[in-house]
Scaffold this motif. Structure first.
Motif, PDB file in Angstrom:
ATOM      1  N   GLY A  21     -12.090  -6.457 -15.132  1.00 29.75           N
ATOM      2  CA  GLY A  21     -12.673  -5.600 -14.110  1.00 29.75           C
ATOM      3  C   GLY A  21     -11.906  -4.300 -13.980  1.00 29.75           C
ATOM      4  N   ARG A  22     -12.458  -3.375 -13.220  1.00 31.40           N
ATOM      5  CA  ARG A  22     -11.812  -2.077 -13.045  1.00 31.40           C
ATOM      6  C   ARG A  22     -11.285  -1.959 -11.626  1.00 31.40           C
ATOM      7  NH1 ARG A  22     -11.460   2.369 -16.058  1.00 31.40           N
ATOM      8  NH2 ARG A  22     -11.178   4.411 -15.059  1.00 31.40           N
ATOM      9  N   ILE A  23     -10.078  -1.432 -11.492  1.00 35.31           N
ATOM     10  CA  ILE A  23      -9.467  -1.250 -10.186  1.00 35.31           C
ATOM     11  C   ILE A  23      -9.181   0.225  -9.963  1.00 35.31           C
ATOM     12  CG2 ILE A  23      -8.433  -3.548 -10.199  1.00 35.31           C
ATOM     13  CD1 ILE A  23      -5.741  -2.161 -10.873  1.00 35.31           C
ATOM     14  N   GLY A  24      -8.919   0.539  -8.702  1.00 32.70           N
ATOM     15  CA  GLY A  24      -8.622   1.919  -8.352  1.00 32.70           C
ATOM     16  C   GLY A  24      -7.504   2.002  -7.332  1.00 32.70           C
ATOM     17  N   CYS A  25      -7.497   3.085  -6.561  1.00 31.42           N
ATOM     18  CA  CYS A  25      -6.416   3.321  -5.608  1.00 31.42           C
ATOM     19  C   CYS A  25      -6.389   2.273  -4.498  1.00 31.42           C
ATOM     20  CB  CYS A  25      -6.568   4.712  -4.996  1.00 31.42           C
ATOM     21  SG  CYS A  25      -6.281   6.062  -6.179  1.00 31.42           S
ATOM     22  N   ALA A  26      -7.536   1.693  -4.166  1.00 28.17           N
ATOM     23  CA  ALA A  26      -7.580   0.713  -3.074  1.00 28.17           C
ATOM     24  C   ALA A  26      -6.674  -0.472  -3.358  1.00 28.17           C
ATOM     25  CB  ALA A  26      -9.017   0.243  -2.849  1.00 28.17           C
ATOM     26  N   GLU A  27      -6.681  -0.947  -4.578  1.00 30.12           N
ATOM     27  CA  GLU A  27      -5.843  -2.090  -4.927  1.00 30.12           C
ATOM     28  C   GLU A  27      -4.352  -1.726  -4.875  1.00 30.12           C
ATOM     29  OE1 GLU A  27      -9.833  -3.032  -6.092  1.00 30.12           O
ATOM     30  OE2 GLU A  27      -8.602  -1.274  -6.546  1.00 30.12           O
ATOM     31  N   VAL A  28      -4.043  -0.511  -5.298  1.00 30.45           N
ATOM     32  CA  VAL A  28      -2.657  -0.055  -5.229  1.00 30.45           C
ATOM     33  C   VAL A  28      -2.191   0.008  -3.782  1.00 30.45           C
ATOM     34  CG1 VAL A  28      -1.080   1.855  -5.720  1.00 30.45           C
ATOM     35  CG2 VAL A  28      -2.856   1.247  -7.382  1.00 30.45           C
ATOM     36  N   ARG A  29      -3.058   0.508  -2.909  1.00 29.55           N
ATOM     37  CA  ARG A  29      -2.701   0.618  -1.488  1.00 29.55           C
ATOM     38  C   ARG A  29      -2.475  -0.756  -0.872  1.00 29.55           C
ATOM     39  NH1 ARG A  29      -1.776   4.602  -3.316  1.00 29.55           N
ATOM     40  NH2 ARG A  29      -2.745   6.645  -3.045  1.00 29.55           N
ATOM     41  N   LYS A  30      -3.206  -1.762  -1.328  1.00 31.55           N
ATOM     42  CA  LYS A  30      -3.010  -3.120  -0.816  1.00 31.55           C
ATOM     43  C   LYS A  30      -1.624  -3.637  -1.190  1.00 31.55           C
ATOM     44  CE  LYS A  30      -7.852  -4.622  -0.765  1.00 31.55           C
ATOM     45  NZ  LYS A  30      -8.848  -5.550  -1.374  1.00 31.55           N
ATOM     46  N   VAL A  31      -1.220  -3.378  -2.421  1.00 29.82           N
ATOM     47  CA  VAL A  31       0.121  -3.794  -2.844  1.00 29.82           C
ATOM     48  C   VAL A  31       1.174  -3.102  -1.982  1.00 29.82           C
ATOM     49  CG1 VAL A  31       1.796  -3.828  -4.734  1.00 29.82           C
ATOM     50  CG2 VAL A  31      -0.625  -4.245  -5.215  1.00 29.82           C
ATOM     51  N   GLU A  32       1.012  -1.828  -1.767  1.00 31.99           N
ATOM     52  CA  GLU A  32       1.976  -1.069  -0.964  1.00 31.99           C
ATOM     53  C   GLU A  32       2.036  -1.591   0.467  1.00 31.99           C
ATOM     54  OE1 GLU A  32       1.537   3.214  -3.332  1.00 31.99           O
ATOM     55  OE2 GLU A  32       0.350   2.818  -1.522  1.00 31.99           O
ATOM     56  N   ALA A  33       0.874  -1.919   1.038  1.00 30.34           N
ATOM     57  CA  ALA A  33       0.837  -2.425   2.410  1.00 30.34           C
ATOM     58  C   ALA A  33       1.545  -3.776   2.526  1.00 30.34           C
ATOM     59  CB  ALA A  33      -0.611  -2.538   2.888  1.00 30.34           C
ATOM     60  N   GLU A  34       1.306  -4.654   1.550  1.00 31.40           N
ATOM     61  CA  GLU A  34       1.975  -5.955   1.567  1.00 31.40           C
ATOM     62  C   GLU A  34       3.491  -5.787   1.454  1.00 31.40           C
ATOM     63  OE1 GLU A  34       0.842  -8.857   2.172  1.00 31.40           O
ATOM     64  OE2 GLU A  34      -1.316  -8.484   2.126  1.00 31.40           O
ATOM     65  N   THR A  35       3.919  -4.862   0.626  1.00 31.98           N
ATOM     66  CA  THR A  35       5.355  -4.627   0.463  1.00 31.98           C
ATOM     67  C   THR A  35       5.974  -4.153   1.768  1.00 31.98           C
ATOM     68  OG1 THR A  35       5.003  -4.064  -1.872  1.00 31.98           O
ATOM     69  CG2 THR A  35       7.098  -3.395  -0.885  1.00 31.98           C
ATOM     70  N   ARG A  36       5.293  -3.257   2.479  1.00 37.39           N
ATOM     71  CA  ARG A  36       5.811  -2.787   3.767  1.00 37.39           C
ATOM     72  C   ARG A  36       5.959  -3.936   4.757  1.00 37.39           C
ATOM     73  NH1 ARG A  36       2.292   1.602   2.679  1.00 37.39           N
ATOM     74  NH2 ARG A  36       0.664   0.677   3.976  1.00 37.39           N
ATOM     75  N   THR A  37       4.969  -4.816   4.781  1.00 31.22           N
ATOM     76  CA  THR A  37       5.012  -5.950   5.703  1.00 31.22           C
ATOM     77  C   THR A  37       6.189  -6.865   5.397  1.00 31.22           C
ATOM     78  OG1 THR A  37       2.616  -5.896   6.042  1.00 31.22           O
ATOM     79  CG2 THR A  37       3.748  -7.963   6.533  1.00 31.22           C
ATOM     80  N   PHE A  38       6.338  -7.206   4.134  1.00 29.87           N
ATOM     81  CA  PHE A  38       7.424  -8.100   3.751  1.00 29.87           C
ATOM     82  C   PHE A  38       8.792  -7.451   3.941  1.00 29.87           C
ATOM     83  CE2 PHE A  38       4.183 -10.336   0.973  1.00 29.87           C
ATOM     84  CZ  PHE A  38       4.186 -11.499   1.717  1.00 29.87           C
TER      85      PHE A  38
END
Length: 327
Positions: A21-38
């Protein structure tokens, strides 16, 4: 020794198998958000509370590397995953698992290199150095910090130059090398004055004025123990202010600094104040799950045992030993 308490659940996004499948900036932002939380959980409660959850989250997120995306998204994804992998390494380090920590940090370095993110690479080299430093390998730490300086200069990250210089000072202080330690501490202060936190990667933005003062206090207590006890008074001055400034969001840092403050009081032969400060640090640390904190109690216990002829120092050594054994 930890107490049962309500802690935010350490769960993250379980990424679907993306396949082709193809991904974009939304998936990157999810990774960044999870990192901030942790990262916030790690600062507040210690790596032991979230280590497994971070590693699990990273395992899922790494599957995004198999997806199709543009070159720009790929670079951003590599940086985001490198930051998360770096946090996985840091929480493993804080939990007393240096081999796992180095493995995740090596993976993070590879990802940051692929993403051409030199600013982030500098923070990862700093973290690698801190693992070495904690495990009594100051020469290896200095090598890692030196690589971090090169990456920070390449990435234009002045704040990380301050962080790295402060940690170079710590490594030199552990070796008892007074002049290099003080020179590096001066470089840290100079770089901090020139730094703009907005230009630093998220993983480096923790480093503010209080953290710089904490590093100065750390260097002074190390010099007091390894070279000249006269530096204990300087350590007490810096660390007293630092402990008062750190809030609950930085509970681990506050507890670590309180432990060093108690050690400084002992070296300055103020045993009563050392006991009061240490007891406060041990009480607050009962909310943490951090093997690193327990390891860092060793210098305090050692200094207390050196003064075992003093009943208060002898009692303090016993309390610290009991805490370390029960944790």
């Amino acid at each position: 020794m930890t107490t049962q308490q309500t802690v935010p659940r350490c769960t993250g996004t379980h990424w679907p198998v993306v396949g082709r499948g193809r991904i974009g900036c939304a998936e990157v932002r999810k990774v960044e958000a999870e990192t901030r939380t942790f990262r916030a959980l790690d600062y507040r409660y210690g790596g032991g509370w979230c280590r497994d959850a971070v590693a699990a989250q990273l395992g899922w997120a790494l599957r995004l590397l198999d997806a199709d995306c543009s070159a720009a998204v790929r670079a951003a994804l590599c940086s985001a995953l490198a930051d998360l992998a770096g946090l996985a390494g840091w929480t493993a380090f804080d939990s007393g698992r240096p081999v796992v920590a180095h493995a995740w940090l090596d993976r993070a370095v590879a990802l940051a290199t692929e993403g051409a993110d030199d600013a982030l690479l500098s923070t990862l080299r700093y973290r690698q150095g801190r693992v070495f430093l904690h495990h009594d390998a100051p020469h290896e730490a200095l090598e890692s910090f030196g690589r971090g300086v090169a990456a920070a200069e390449s990435g234009g990250c002045v704040l990380m130059l301050s962080v790295l210089a402060a940690n170079q000072a710590w490594a030199h202080a552990k070796l008892g090398d007074v002049r290099p330690a003080l020179a590096a501490l001066g470089r840290a202060a100079d770089a901090f004055e020139r730094a703009d936190a907005a230009d630093a990667p998220a993983s480096a933005r923790f480093f503010g004025e209080t953290d710089l003062a904490a590093m100065a206090g750390t260097v002074y207590v190390e010099l007091a123990a390894a070279a000249d006890a006269a530096y204990a008074a300087m350590a007490v001055s810096e660390l007293t202010r630092v402990v008062a400034r750190y809030g609950d969001g930085m509970a681990r840092s506050r507890s670590l600094c309180a432990t060093m403050l108690a050690t400084s009081h002992l070296i300055a032969e103020d045993v009563d104040e050392a006991a009061v400060t240490a007891d406060r640090a041990l009480t607050e640390a009962m909310t943490l799950n951090s093997q690193r904190f327990r390891d860092r109690l060793a210098p305090l216990e050692r200094q207390a045992r050196l003064r075992r002829a003093n009943p208060a120092a002898r009692d303090l050594a016993g309390r610290v030993a009991e805490f370390r054994a029960a944790a």
